[in-house]
Design a protein around this motif. Structure first.
Motif, PDB file in Angstrom:
ATOM      1  N   GLU A  19       0.810  -1.217   0.000  1.00 37.58           N
ATOM      2  CA  GLU A  19       0.000   0.000   0.000  1.00 37.58           C
ATOM      3  C   GLU A  19       0.847   1.274   0.000  1.00 37.58           C
ATOM      4  OE1 GLU A  19      -3.575   2.047   2.586  1.00 37.58           O
ATOM      5  OE2 GLU A  19      -3.207  -0.098   2.797  1.00 37.58           O
ATOM      6  N   THR A  20       1.969   1.238   0.672  1.00 39.36           N
ATOM      7  CA  THR A  20       2.861   2.399   0.720  1.00 39.36           C
ATOM      8  C   THR A  20       3.380   2.741  -0.677  1.00 39.36           C
ATOM      9  OG1 THR A  20       3.558   1.711   2.924  1.00 39.36           O
ATOM     10  CG2 THR A  20       4.920   3.349   1.817  1.00 39.36           C
ATOM     11  N   THR A  21       3.762   1.735  -1.438  1.00 41.80           N
ATOM     12  CA  THR A  21       4.249   1.954  -2.804  1.00 41.80           C
ATOM     13  C   THR A  21       3.135   2.491  -3.689  1.00 41.80           C
ATOM     14  OG1 THR A  21       5.860   0.171  -2.546  1.00 41.80           O
ATOM     15  CG2 THR A  21       5.339   0.854  -4.792  1.00 41.80           C
ATOM     16  N   LEU A  22       1.948   1.938  -3.571  1.00 42.84           N
ATOM     17  CA  LEU A  22       0.817   2.401  -4.383  1.00 42.84           C
ATOM     18  C   LEU A  22       0.494   3.865  -4.116  1.00 42.84           C
ATOM     19  CD1 LEU A  22      -1.613  -0.652  -4.221  1.00 42.84           C
ATOM     20  CD2 LEU A  22      -0.344   0.180  -6.208  1.00 42.84           C
ATOM     21  N   LYS A  23       0.591   4.309  -2.869  1.00 40.42           N
ATOM     22  CA  LYS A  23       0.303   5.698  -2.528  1.00 40.42           C
ATOM     23  C   LYS A  23       1.345   6.657  -3.095  1.00 40.42           C
ATOM     24  CE  LYS A  23      -2.515   4.973   1.547  1.00 40.42           C
ATOM     25  NZ  LYS A  23      -2.669   5.165   2.987  1.00 40.42           N
ATOM     26  N   ARG A  24       2.554   6.165  -3.352  1.00 39.11           N
ATOM     27  CA  ARG A  24       3.624   7.004  -3.905  1.00 39.11           C
ATOM     28  C   ARG A  24       3.443   7.255  -5.402  1.00 39.11           C
ATOM     29  NH1 ARG A  24       9.167   4.402  -2.602  1.00 39.11           N
ATOM     30  NH2 ARG A  24       9.881   6.235  -3.757  1.00 39.11           N
ATOM     31  N   ILE A  25       2.621   6.462  -6.079  1.00 37.23           N
ATOM     32  CA  ILE A  25       2.417   6.613  -7.520  1.00 37.23           C
ATOM     33  C   ILE A  25       1.330   7.661  -7.743  1.00 37.23           C
ATOM     34  CG2 ILE A  25       1.809   5.458  -9.666  1.00 37.23           C
ATOM     35  CD1 ILE A  25       2.816   2.851  -8.385  1.00 37.23           C
ATOM     36  N   THR A  26       1.775   8.895  -7.991  1.00 35.50           N
ATOM     37  CA  THR A  26       0.871  10.020  -8.208  1.00 35.50           C
ATOM     38  C   THR A  26       1.240  10.717  -9.513  1.00 35.50           C
ATOM     39  OG1 THR A  26       2.331  11.518  -7.003  1.00 35.50           O
ATOM     40  CG2 THR A  26       0.607  10.420  -5.725  1.00 35.50           C
ATOM     41  N   THR A  27       0.426  11.692  -9.917  1.00 35.66           N
ATOM     42  CA  THR A  27       0.732  12.482 -11.102  1.00 35.66           C
ATOM     43  C   THR A  27       2.084  13.158 -10.931  1.00 35.66           C
ATOM     44  OG1 THR A  27      -1.599  12.896 -11.529  1.00 35.66           O
ATOM     45  CG2 THR A  27      -0.030  14.405 -12.550  1.00 35.66           C
ATOM     46  N   GLY A  28       2.961  12.964 -11.899  1.00 30.85           N
ATOM     47  CA  GLY A  28       4.285  13.565 -11.838  1.00 30.85           C
ATOM     48  C   GLY A  28       5.358  12.660 -11.291  1.00 30.85           C
ATOM     49  N   ALA A  29       4.991  11.516 -10.727  1.00 35.81           N
ATOM     50  CA  ALA A  29       6.001  10.583 -10.224  1.00 35.81           C
ATOM     51  C   ALA A  29       6.740   9.964 -11.406  1.00 35.81           C
ATOM     52  CB  ALA A  29       5.345   9.488  -9.389  1.00 35.81           C
ATOM     53  N   CYS A  30       8.014   9.696 -11.217  1.00 37.47           N
ATOM     54  CA  CYS A  30       8.845   9.098 -12.257  1.00 37.47           C
ATOM     55  C   CYS A  30       8.947   7.602 -11.989  1.00 37.47           C
ATOM     56  CB  CYS A  30      10.219   9.758 -12.263  1.00 37.47           C
ATOM     57  SG  CYS A  30      11.307   9.098 -13.534  1.00 37.47           S
ATOM     58  N   LEU A  31       8.485   6.803 -12.949  1.00 37.65           N
ATOM     59  CA  LEU A  31       8.462   5.354 -12.781  1.00 37.65           C
ATOM     60  C   LEU A  31       9.317   4.668 -13.829  1.00 37.65           C
ATOM     61  CD1 LEU A  31       4.605   4.831 -12.384  1.00 37.65           C
ATOM     62  CD2 LEU A  31       6.281   5.212 -10.582  1.00 37.65           C
ATOM     63  N   SER A  32       9.899   3.557 -13.456  1.00 39.32           N
ATOM     64  CA  SER A  32      10.553   2.657 -14.397  1.00 39.32           C
ATOM     65  C   SER A  32       9.709   1.386 -14.411  1.00 39.32           C
ATOM     66  CB  SER A  32      11.976   2.350 -13.949  1.00 39.32           C
ATOM     67  OG  SER A  32      12.527   1.336 -14.772  1.00 39.32           O
ATOM     68  N   VAL A  33       9.205   1.030 -15.589  1.00 39.33           N
ATOM     69  CA  VAL A  33       8.317  -0.123 -15.710  1.00 39.33           C
ATOM     70  C   VAL A  33       8.919  -1.101 -16.708  1.00 39.33           C
ATOM     71  CG1 VAL A  33       6.018  -0.876 -16.412  1.00 39.33           C
ATOM     72  CG2 VAL A  33       6.285   1.264 -15.190  1.00 39.33           C
ATOM     73  N   VAL A  34       9.037  -2.351 -16.293  1.00 40.80           N
ATOM     74  CA  VAL A  34       9.494  -3.423 -17.166  1.00 40.80           C
ATOM     75  C   VAL A  34       8.369  -4.438 -17.229  1.00 40.80           C
ATOM     76  CG1 VAL A  34      11.198  -5.251 -17.502  1.00 40.80           C
ATOM     77  CG2 VAL A  34      11.893  -3.063 -16.521  1.00 40.80           C
ATOM     78  N   GLY A  35       8.045  -4.869 -18.436  1.00 46.52           N
ATOM     79  CA  GLY A  35       6.969  -5.834 -18.562  1.00 46.52           C
ATOM     80  C   GLY A  35       6.772  -6.280 -19.986  1.00 46.52           C
ATOM     81  N   GLU A  36       5.632  -6.876 -20.224  1.00 50.76           N
ATOM     82  CA  GLU A  36       5.302  -7.437 -21.527  1.00 50.76           C
ATOM     83  C   GLU A  36       4.242  -6.571 -22.193  1.00 50.76           C
ATOM     84  OE1 GLU A  36       3.439 -11.593 -23.325  1.00 50.76           O
ATOM     85  OE2 GLU A  36       3.791 -11.379 -21.177  1.00 50.76           O
ATOM     86  N   LEU A  37       4.465  -6.207 -23.457  1.00 52.20           N
ATOM     87  CA  LEU A  37       3.492  -5.449 -24.225  1.00 52.20           C
ATOM     88  C   LEU A  37       2.466  -6.430 -24.771  1.00 52.20           C
ATOM     89  CD1 LEU A  37       3.007  -2.520 -25.154  1.00 52.20           C
ATOM     90  CD2 LEU A  37       4.161  -3.114 -27.280  1.00 52.20           C
ATOM     91  N   ILE A  38       1.219  -6.276 -24.340  1.00 45.83           N
ATOM     92  CA  ILE A  38       0.168  -7.218 -24.721  1.00 45.83           C
ATOM     93  C   ILE A  38      -1.011  -6.471 -25.339  1.00 45.83           C
ATOM     94  CG2 ILE A  38       0.807  -8.899 -22.934  1.00 45.83           C
ATOM     95  CD1 ILE A  38      -1.561  -7.825 -21.270  1.00 45.83           C
ATOM     96  N   PRO A  39      -1.824  -7.165 -26.135  1.00 49.38           N
ATOM     97  CA  PRO A  39      -3.047  -6.529 -26.652  1.00 49.38           C
ATOM     98  C   PRO A  39      -3.959  -6.160 -25.478  1.00 49.38           C
ATOM     99  CG  PRO A  39      -2.604  -8.593 -27.805  1.00 49.38           C
ATOM    100  CD  PRO A  39      -1.648  -8.517 -26.657  1.00 49.38           C
ATOM    101  N   SER A  40      -4.564  -5.001 -25.562  1.00 48.02           N
ATOM    102  CA  SER A  40      -5.404  -4.534 -24.464  1.00 48.02           C
ATOM    103  C   SER A  40      -6.842  -5.012 -24.634  1.00 48.02           C
ATOM    104  CB  SER A  40      -5.394  -3.005 -24.416  1.00 48.02           C
ATOM    105  OG  SER A  40      -6.274  -2.552 -23.419  1.00 48.02           O
TER     106      SER A  40
END
Length: 119
Positions: A19-40
């Protein structure tokens, strides 16, 4: 690495983050995301990223961050010059502007032109 003006949704399993990490993700936060590009499966977007690894590179106080996810006038952006590069307008300009000097420089050196940056 790819740069785009389009939005890309990153989908993360809620049970994989505390929950602490989720609360830190706000507008303007800088994120590094690694994952798989999938059809939406959602309407209005062709693809999304299924997040495998998420790191918060920089926090942003949502109360103090002046840019919200909406359109802003150029007059407003003049008042917050240090954040202009984070907008779609200035991001598009930089994508066009940044690649052109290298071919120009390469051509100029092949025909023995001297490029001076002094003023």
């Amino acid at each position: 690495m790819v740069s785009t003006i389009l939005n890309l949704q990153a989908v993360v399993a809620l049970d994989s983050l505390n929950e602490t990490t989720l609360k830190r993700i706000t507008t303007g936060a800088c994120l590094s995301v690694v994952g798989e590009l999938i059809p939406s499966p959602a309407k209005g977007q062709a693809v999304e990223v299924k997040v495998r690894d998420l790191d918060i590179l920089g926090d942003s106080d949502a109360e103090k961050f002046p840019l919200q996810p909406k359109k802003h006038s150029l007059e407003f952006l003049r008042e917050i010059a240090h954040l202009r590069g984070t907008t779609n307008t200035f991001g598009a300009v930089m994508r066009v502007r940044m690649p052109w000097p290298l071919p120009y420089t390469n051509f100029s050196t092949t025909v023995d032109f001297f490029i001076s940056t002094r003023r």
